[in-house]
Design a protein around this motif. Structure first.
Motif, short mmCIF file in Angstrom:
data_model
loop_
_atom_site.label_atom_id
_atom_site.label_comp_id
_atom_site.label_asym_id
_atom_site.label_seq_id
_atom_site.Cartn_x
_atom_site.Cartn_y
_atom_site.Cartn_z
N ARG A 33 0.83 -1.21 0.00
CA ARG A 33 0.00 0.00 0.00
C ARG A 33 0.87 1.27 0.00
O ARG A 33 0.55 2.24 -0.68
CB ARG A 33 -0.94 0.01 1.20
N LEU A 34 1.95 1.24 0.76
CA LEU A 34 2.85 2.39 0.82
C LEU A 34 3.45 2.65 -0.56
O LEU A 34 3.45 3.79 -1.05
CB LEU A 34 3.95 2.13 1.85
N ILE A 35 3.93 1.59 -1.21
CA ILE A 35 4.53 1.73 -2.54
C ILE A 35 3.49 2.13 -3.57
O ILE A 35 3.75 2.97 -4.43
CB ILE A 35 5.26 0.42 -2.92
N ALA A 36 2.30 1.56 -3.50
CA ALA A 36 1.23 1.96 -4.42
C ALA A 36 0.87 3.44 -4.24
O ALA A 36 0.49 4.10 -5.19
CB ALA A 36 0.00 1.08 -4.21
N GLY A 37 1.04 3.95 -3.02
CA GLY A 37 0.80 5.37 -2.77
C GLY A 37 1.73 6.26 -3.59
O GLY A 37 1.33 7.33 -4.04
N PHE A 38 2.96 5.80 -3.81
CA PHE A 38 3.88 6.55 -4.67
C PHE A 38 3.40 6.55 -6.11
O PHE A 38 3.78 7.41 -6.89
CB PHE A 38 5.30 5.98 -4.61
N GLY A 39 2.57 5.57 -6.46
CA GLY A 39 2.04 5.47 -7.81
C GLY A 39 0.66 6.06 -7.98
O GLY A 39 0.02 5.88 -9.00
#
Length: 106
Positions: free
Chosen positions: A59-65
């Motif tokens: 979820r954290l990484i998807a937030g960057f996307g």
């Protein structure tokens, strides 16, 4: 062409594992530099000693996307994870370079 298949496989596995196995430690699928760099950029603080759960890191990484993670948004999809992973890879390279410069300055 083959490199795209490998990338697509990794992104799809992150989508699936992040949804189906959220309690696994994230170092099962992420390099230490990847998850630590993502943590540092997202939280502006040193990473924890133990790797956070996979679901949290996806979820954290998807937030960057661009994934917003609102209450009813569901799980992040491949596009948000792909775009986030591109940024995380750049963060990891910067973290490795910074550590190398710090430790080589003596």
């Amino acid at each position: 062409m083959v490199i795209y298949l490998i990338i697509a496989w990794r992104i799809l596995s992150l989508v699936t594992w992040g949804r189906d196995c959220p309690d696994l430690p994230c170092d099962v699928v992420f390099d230490i530099e990847e998850w630590q760099a993502a943590w540092i950029v997202a939280h502006r603080s040193p990473p924890p000693d133990a790797p956070p759960p996979l679901g949290q890191m996806v979820r954290l990484i998807a937030g960057f996307g661009g994934f917003l993670g609102r209450k009813h948004d569901g799980h992040p999809g491949p596009k948000a994870i792909w775009e986030g992973m591109q940024k995380v890879r750049a963060f990891a390279i910067a973290l490795e370079a910074g550590r190398a410069a710090y430790f080589n300055d003596g």
